[in-house]
Structure formats: structure tokens, C-alpha cells
Design a protein around this motif. Structure first.
Motif, PDB file in Angstrom:
ATOM      1  N   SER A  32       8.428   7.919 -10.226  1.00 40.40           N
ATOM      2  CA  SER A  32       7.788   6.907 -10.282  1.00 40.40           C
ATOM      3  C   SER A  32       7.480   5.979  -9.158  1.00 40.40           C
ATOM      4  CB  SER A  32       8.726   5.659 -11.239  1.00 40.40           C
ATOM      5  OG  SER A  32       8.517   4.443 -11.054  1.00 40.40           O
ATOM      6  N   ASN A  33       6.747   5.397  -8.623  1.00 40.65           N
ATOM      7  CA  ASN A  33       6.433   4.407  -7.549  1.00 40.65           C
ATOM      8  C   ASN A  33       7.242   3.324  -6.893  1.00 40.65           C
ATOM      9  OD1 ASN A  33       4.633   6.345  -7.025  1.00 40.65           O
ATOM     10  ND2 ASN A  33       2.752   5.312  -7.609  1.00 40.65           N
ATOM     11  N   PHE A  34       7.663   2.619  -8.234  1.00 38.99           N
ATOM     12  CA  PHE A  34       8.537   1.407  -7.921  1.00 38.99           C
ATOM     13  C   PHE A  34      10.397   1.938  -7.951  1.00 38.99           C
ATOM     14  CE2 PHE A  34       5.195   0.901 -11.437  1.00 38.99           C
ATOM     15  CZ  PHE A  34       4.625   0.001 -10.397  1.00 38.99           C
ATOM     16  N   ARG A  35      11.128   0.994  -7.109  1.00 41.33           N
ATOM     17  CA  ARG A  35      12.273   1.380  -7.248  1.00 41.33           C
ATOM     18  C   ARG A  35      12.984   0.102  -7.450  1.00 41.33           C
ATOM     19  NH1 ARG A  35      11.503   2.381  -0.896  1.00 41.33           N
ATOM     20  NH2 ARG A  35      10.794  -0.425  -0.281  1.00 41.33           N
ATOM     21  N   GLN A  36      14.200  -0.098  -7.323  1.00 43.78           N
ATOM     22  CA  GLN A  36      14.905  -0.876  -7.603  1.00 43.78           C
ATOM     23  C   GLN A  36      15.261  -1.801  -6.460  1.00 43.78           C
ATOM     24  OE1 GLN A  36      18.330   0.585  -9.775  1.00 43.78           O
ATOM     25  NE2 GLN A  36      18.992  -1.811 -10.149  1.00 43.78           N
ATOM     26  N   LEU A  76       3.965  -9.063  -0.151  1.00 41.69           N
ATOM     27  CA  LEU A  76       5.623  -9.415   0.094  1.00 41.69           C
ATOM     28  C   LEU A  76       6.434  -8.461  -0.547  1.00 41.69           C
ATOM     29  CD1 LEU A  76       7.038  -9.627   2.921  1.00 41.69           C
ATOM     30  CD2 LEU A  76       7.754 -12.074   1.646  1.00 41.69           C
ATOM     31  N   GLU A  77       5.884  -9.205  -2.312  1.00 43.46           N
ATOM     32  CA  GLU A  77       7.135  -7.998  -3.132  1.00 43.46           C
ATOM     33  C   GLU A  77       6.838  -7.616  -3.278  1.00 43.46           C
ATOM     34  OE1 GLU A  77       8.011 -12.403  -5.813  1.00 43.46           O
ATOM     35  OE2 GLU A  77       6.186 -11.507  -5.864  1.00 43.46           O
ATOM     36  N   ARG A  78       6.006  -6.629  -3.447  1.00 45.75           N
ATOM     37  CA  ARG A  78       5.507  -5.234  -3.562  1.00 45.75           C
ATOM     38  C   ARG A  78       6.276  -4.117  -2.673  1.00 45.75           C
ATOM     39  NH1 ARG A  78       1.304  -3.879  -6.759  1.00 45.75           N
ATOM     40  NH2 ARG A  78       0.332  -2.406  -5.168  1.00 45.75           N
ATOM     41  N   MET A  79       5.459  -4.831  -1.271  1.00 48.97           N
ATOM     42  CA  MET A  79       6.573  -3.980  -0.155  1.00 48.97           C
ATOM     43  C   MET A  79       7.589  -4.060  -0.045  1.00 48.97           C
ATOM     44  SD  MET A  79       3.996  -5.076   3.120  1.00 48.97           S
ATOM     45  CE  MET A  79       4.278  -6.846   2.960  1.00 48.97           C
ATOM     46  N   LYS A  80       8.591  -5.342  -0.843  1.00 49.55           N
ATOM     47  CA  LYS A  80      10.203  -4.648  -0.809  1.00 49.55           C
ATOM     48  C   LYS A  80      10.323  -3.777  -1.891  1.00 49.55           C
ATOM     49  CE  LYS A  80      10.912  -9.681   0.789  1.00 49.55           C
ATOM     50  NZ  LYS A  80      11.636 -10.723  -0.138  1.00 49.55           N
ATOM     51  N   GLU A  88      -4.703  -2.683  -0.080  1.00 51.64           N
ATOM     52  CA  GLU A  88      -4.383  -1.204   0.811  1.00 51.64           C
ATOM     53  C   GLU A  88      -4.401   0.127  -1.137  1.00 51.64           C
ATOM     54  OE1 GLU A  88      -1.488  -0.894   3.848  1.00 51.64           O
ATOM     55  OE2 GLU A  88      -1.742  -3.193   4.502  1.00 51.64           O
ATOM     56  N   GLU A  89      -4.128  -0.363  -2.055  1.00 54.59           N
ATOM     57  CA  GLU A  89      -3.794   0.493  -2.451  1.00 54.59           C
ATOM     58  C   GLU A  89      -4.894   0.589  -3.857  1.00 54.59           C
ATOM     59  OE1 GLU A  89      -0.472   0.876  -6.652  1.00 54.59           O
ATOM     60  OE2 GLU A  89      -0.575  -0.435  -5.362  1.00 54.59           O
ATOM     61  N   PHE A  90      -5.966  -0.571  -4.019  1.00 47.96           N
ATOM     62  CA  PHE A  90      -7.073  -0.270  -3.898  1.00 47.96           C
ATOM     63  C   PHE A  90      -7.636  -1.069  -3.424  1.00 47.96           C
ATOM     64  CE2 PHE A  90      -3.310  -1.504  -6.854  1.00 47.96           C
ATOM     65  CZ  PHE A  90      -3.315  -0.545  -8.118  1.00 47.96           C
ATOM     66  N   PRO A  91      -8.302  -0.759  -2.590  1.00 46.72           N
ATOM     67  CA  PRO A  91      -9.798  -1.114  -1.438  1.00 46.72           C
ATOM     68  C   PRO A  91     -10.898  -1.662  -2.183  1.00 46.72           C
ATOM     69  CG  PRO A  91      -9.056   1.519  -0.744  1.00 46.72           C
ATOM     70  CD  PRO A  91      -8.564   0.939  -1.654  1.00 46.72           C
ATOM     71  N   ASP A  92     -11.522  -0.304  -3.297  1.00 36.18           N
ATOM     72  CA  ASP A  92     -12.708  -0.882  -3.972  1.00 36.18           C
ATOM     73  C   ASP A  92     -11.893  -2.974  -5.291  1.00 36.18           C
ATOM     74  OD1 ASP A  92     -13.218   1.158  -3.381  1.00 36.18           O
ATOM     75  OD2 ASP A  92     -13.024   2.490  -4.844  1.00 36.18           O
ATOM     76  N   ALA A  93     -11.028  -3.123  -5.130  1.00 33.67           N
ATOM     77  CA  ALA A  93     -10.652  -4.383  -5.984  1.00 33.67           C
ATOM     78  C   ALA A  93     -10.926  -5.535  -5.545  1.00 33.67           C
ATOM     79  CB  ALA A  93      -9.551  -3.962  -7.262  1.00 33.67           C
ATOM     80  N   THR A  94     -11.151  -4.841  -3.893  1.00 36.59           N
ATOM     81  CA  THR A  94     -11.061  -6.451  -3.537  1.00 36.59           C
ATOM     82  C   THR A  94     -12.604  -6.746  -2.694  1.00 36.59           C
ATOM     83  OG1 THR A  94     -10.517  -5.268  -1.451  1.00 36.59           O
ATOM     84  CG2 THR A  94      -8.731  -6.590  -2.444  1.00 36.59           C
TER      85      THR A  94
END
Length: 99
Positions: A32-36, A76-80, A88-94
Motif C-alpha cells: 500500500s502507498n499509505f504508511r502509519q 501537508l498531512e498527505r506528505m506526512k 501532483e498526484e492528480f494533475p488533471d483534477a486541478t
């Protein structure tokens, strides 16, 4: 957890239009891309089945007790937790949609 973790799996998941699982990051699969994180208390909403357009995915979120609402993590929380900022993760969405 996966679709096979749903109680009454065969019937329940076959007839469902969507299967959504809420879980803690430590319970996710190893790849998974998510970490504790000790800094961010969050959970992950995973769409495991989507009969409408087939799009699957996962969204990290936190529960805001003051307003009794689930909200997506800010950049900020995503980067932590090891994710890129949303733009950056979804450039088309912005990008703005042409009228």
C-alpha cells in the motif's frame, strides 16, 4: 481487508453495486502507498468494487470531532504519510473544465 473479508462474501459482494471498506493504515496490504504516522491520525476509505464505472481507489481521511465530519487529508498531512500533494498526484483534477 479485501472483498473476501465481507461476511457472506459470495452473495453479498456479487449483488452489491459498490463495496467500500474503511480501515486503519496498519491493516492495509504491505504494498500500500499509505504508511502509519504518529503525527496524523487517519483512516483509509477503499473502494473495492464499483459496478457503475469500474473505478477503484483509496482515499485517506480523518474524523473532525468538532464538526462531526470525515474530511480528506490536506496536502501537508498527505506528505506526512508519504503521499504526494493532490495537485501532483492528480494533475488533471486541478485543471479547469472548459464550458
Amino acid at each position: 481487508l479485501g472483498i473476501s473479508s465481507v461476511f457472506g462474501t459470495a452473495k453479498a459482494t456479487q449483488e452489491a453495486d459498490n463495496v467500500v471498506i474503511l480501515q486503519r493504515p496498519e491493516a492495509l496490504e504491505k504494498n500500500s502507498n499509505f504508511r502509519q504516522s504518529d503525527e496524523v491520525d487517519y483512516r483509509v476509505l477503499e473502494v473495492k468494487k464499483n459496478r457503475f464505472d469500474g473505478e477503484l481507489g483509496a482515499v485517506p481521511y480523518k474524523f473532525e470531532r468538532d464538526i462531526v465530519t470525515m474530511v480528506e487529508l490536506d496536502d501537508l498531512e498527505r506528505m506526512k504519510i508519504g503521499l504526494l500533494p493532490v495537485a501532483e498526484e492528480f494533475p488533471d483534477a486541478t485543471r479547469e473544465v472548459a464550458p
